[in-house]
Motif scaffolding. Structure first.
Motif, short mmCIF file in Angstrom:
data_model
loop_
_atom_site.label_atom_id
_atom_site.label_comp_id
_atom_site.label_asym_id
_atom_site.label_seq_id
_atom_site.Cartn_x
_atom_site.Cartn_y
_atom_site.Cartn_z
N ASP A 184 0.33 -11.15 -3.75
CA ASP A 184 1.17 -12.34 -3.84
C ASP A 184 2.13 -12.44 -2.66
O ASP A 184 2.28 -13.49 -2.06
CB ASP A 184 1.97 -12.28 -5.15
N ILE A 185 2.74 -11.32 -2.34
CA ILE A 185 3.69 -11.32 -1.23
C ILE A 185 2.98 -11.59 0.09
O ILE A 185 3.47 -12.33 0.93
CB ILE A 185 4.47 -9.99 -1.20
N LEU A 186 1.79 -11.02 0.25
CA LEU A 186 1.04 -11.24 1.49
C LEU A 186 0.65 -12.71 1.64
O LEU A 186 0.65 -13.26 2.74
CB LEU A 186 -0.21 -10.36 1.52
N SER A 187 0.34 -13.36 0.52
CA SER A 187 -0.10 -14.75 0.61
C SER A 187 1.05 -15.70 0.90
O SER A 187 0.85 -16.78 1.43
CB SER A 187 -0.82 -15.18 -0.67
N TYR A 188 2.28 -15.31 0.57
CA TYR A 188 3.43 -16.20 0.76
C TYR A 188 4.26 -15.87 1.99
O TYR A 188 5.25 -16.52 2.24
CB TYR A 188 4.33 -16.17 -0.48
N SER A 189 3.90 -14.84 2.71
CA SER A 189 4.76 -14.44 3.83
C SER A 189 3.90 -14.08 5.04
O SER A 189 2.70 -13.89 4.93
CB SER A 189 5.62 -13.23 3.43
N ASP A 190 4.56 -14.01 6.16
CA ASP A 190 3.85 -13.79 7.41
C ASP A 190 3.72 -12.29 7.68
O ASP A 190 4.29 -11.75 8.63
CB ASP A 190 4.63 -14.49 8.54
N ILE A 191 2.98 -11.60 6.82
CA ILE A 191 2.75 -10.17 7.00
C ILE A 191 1.31 -9.95 7.43
O ILE A 191 0.38 -10.32 6.73
CB ILE A 191 3.05 -9.38 5.71
N ARG A 192 1.15 -9.35 8.59
CA ARG A 192 -0.21 -9.20 9.14
C ARG A 192 -0.77 -7.81 8.94
O ARG A 192 -1.92 -7.54 9.25
CB ARG A 192 -0.18 -9.54 10.63
N LYS A 193 0.08 -6.89 8.43
CA LYS A 193 -0.39 -5.50 8.26
C LYS A 193 -0.11 -5.04 6.84
O LYS A 193 0.90 -4.38 6.57
CB LYS A 193 0.34 -4.59 9.25
N PRO A 194 -1.00 -5.39 5.90
CA PRO A 194 -0.75 -5.00 4.51
C PRO A 194 -0.63 -3.50 4.30
O PRO A 194 0.11 -3.04 3.44
CB PRO A 194 -1.97 -5.56 3.76
N GLU A 195 -1.34 -2.72 5.13
CA GLU A 195 -1.27 -1.26 4.97
C GLU A 195 0.13 -0.74 5.31
O GLU A 195 0.60 0.25 4.74
CB GLU A 195 -2.34 -0.56 5.82
#
Length: 373
Positions: A184-195
């Protein structure tokens, strides 16, 4: 169903001419709360997760909105953060349709709040809903039963689904963390490195109750300090963690810039590190106790609209106060102990420098801290 403290407050705002907005983490009962308030009323539900609803509510004009609303006097837009331009749509409903009571819910503060703050200035009552509070839990289960479950709550937390599925807590938490915490957080924010996000959350979970140093975290996670700062802000806006700043006024050698980071829910924290061992087998018992107490206090401050500001205090000589509240010029320091100790007291430097009231919170008296009068 758990009765929520906010229900009465929200019901008192019905017909005020303003939108009622409820934000908070996924799965804490926002939709359930609003639907329980509306259960005796004829209302229109518009689900932001539904593509057709999103299309209908993306930048409609006044006449289109009139057609959508029909004769309904109560309108509930669920998961509103999914709808483009929802703030302006809500503004039109609030301004042009005075006899309509609008309800809106959203899961991510960084998304929904950004979309509605400017258009709805002066036109909304906004509430934050968290996992079940100790007060709500005790109201539902009674004093004795709640006390008997204290250790379980330190391990598994207070998400409604967790509380309603006794014996299946770990599976529920695993699903919650995997489906919401990262995706959810990845889909709503500009985070390119989930790891990187995953490593950071684990590092923070292991440092609950300790001061965090962004430079050290950057070395652990192998990114720069600015990325750490940005990701921590996103985790805070996504209702995973919250920060405490250090309290500093005039004492020499006070720590002035560091932060402590806590999780909104003990169960989520324990799932992140994969440890649900009983308390008597754990080395982090003190951290779990501290996280529970402070997260509960933060719920109370928000729900009861207290003006208290919250901190921790420490000097370079390692004198420390776990939790500091400042309210109307009064300063109160708290020390947290799982087991009662007669020798526990706050540092003399802190008490005398700030004319502070001091309290030691343990298993015997914790209720007076987690239920504000």
């Amino acid at each position: 169903m758990y009765s929520r403290y906010l229900r009465e407050e929200i019901e008192s705002r019905l017909g005020s001419g303003k939108a009622i907005v409820v934000i908070g983490p996924r799965q804490v009962g926002k939709t359930t709360l609003i639907e329980s308030i509306l259960e005796t009323k004829d209302y229109l539900l518009l689900d932001g997760d539904d593509p057709k609803t999103r299309t209908l509510l993306t930048e409609p004009n006044t006449e289109q909105i009139r057609t959508i609303l029909g004769k309904y006097k109560y309108v509930f837009i669920d998961e509103a953060q999914r709808i483009e331009g929802i703030g302006l749509t809500m503004k039109i409903i609030t301004d042009r349709f005075k006899d309509v009571q609008l309800f809106t819910s959203g899961s991510s503060s960084f998304d929904l709040t950004n979309k509605i703050n400017e258009p709805l200035t002066g036109r909304k009552w906004e509430y934050q809903l968290f996992p079940i509070s100790w007060e709500e839990f005790e109201t539902h289960h009674g004093y004795l039963n709640s006390e008997q479950q204290l250790e379980n709550r330190l391990l598994y937390g207070f998400y409604p689904d967790v509380l309603n599925n006794n014996g299946d807590e770990i599976s529920i938490l695993r699903n919650l963390v995997n489906s919401y915490l990262y995706k959810d957080i990845l889909s709503y924010s500009d985070i390119r490195k989930p790891e990187v996000l995953e490593k950071l959350v684990q590092a923070l979970a292991l440092q609950v109750g300790s001061e965090v140093n962004y430079s050290e975290l950057a070395q652990i996670v192998h990114v720069d300090k600015n990325t750490i700062s940005k990701y921590i802000d996103i985790l805070q806006q996504g209702y995973i963690i919250f920060k405490l700043s250090s309290f500093s006024r005039n004492v020499r050698n006070e720590i002035k810039t560091n932060k402590k980071i806590y999780f909104y829910d003990n169960g989520v924290r324990n799932m992140v590190i994969g440890n649900f061992n009983p308390l008597d087998l754990r080395t982090d018992k003190g951290a779990l106790w501290e996280n529970f107490l402070i997260s509960e206090r933060m719920k109370q401050i928000e729900y009861k609209q207290s003006l208290a500001r919250t901190y921790f205090w420490r000097t370079k000589q390692q004198q420390e106060v776990d939790f500091v509240e400042e309210n109307s010029g009064k300063i109160i320091g708290y020390e947290f102990k799982w087991n009662k100790k007669k020798t526990s007291r706050l540092p003399k430097t802190f008490v005398e420098s700030y004319n502070a009231e001091s309290n030691v919170i343990d298993k015997d008296n914790f209720r007076e801290f987690v239920i504000m009068k």
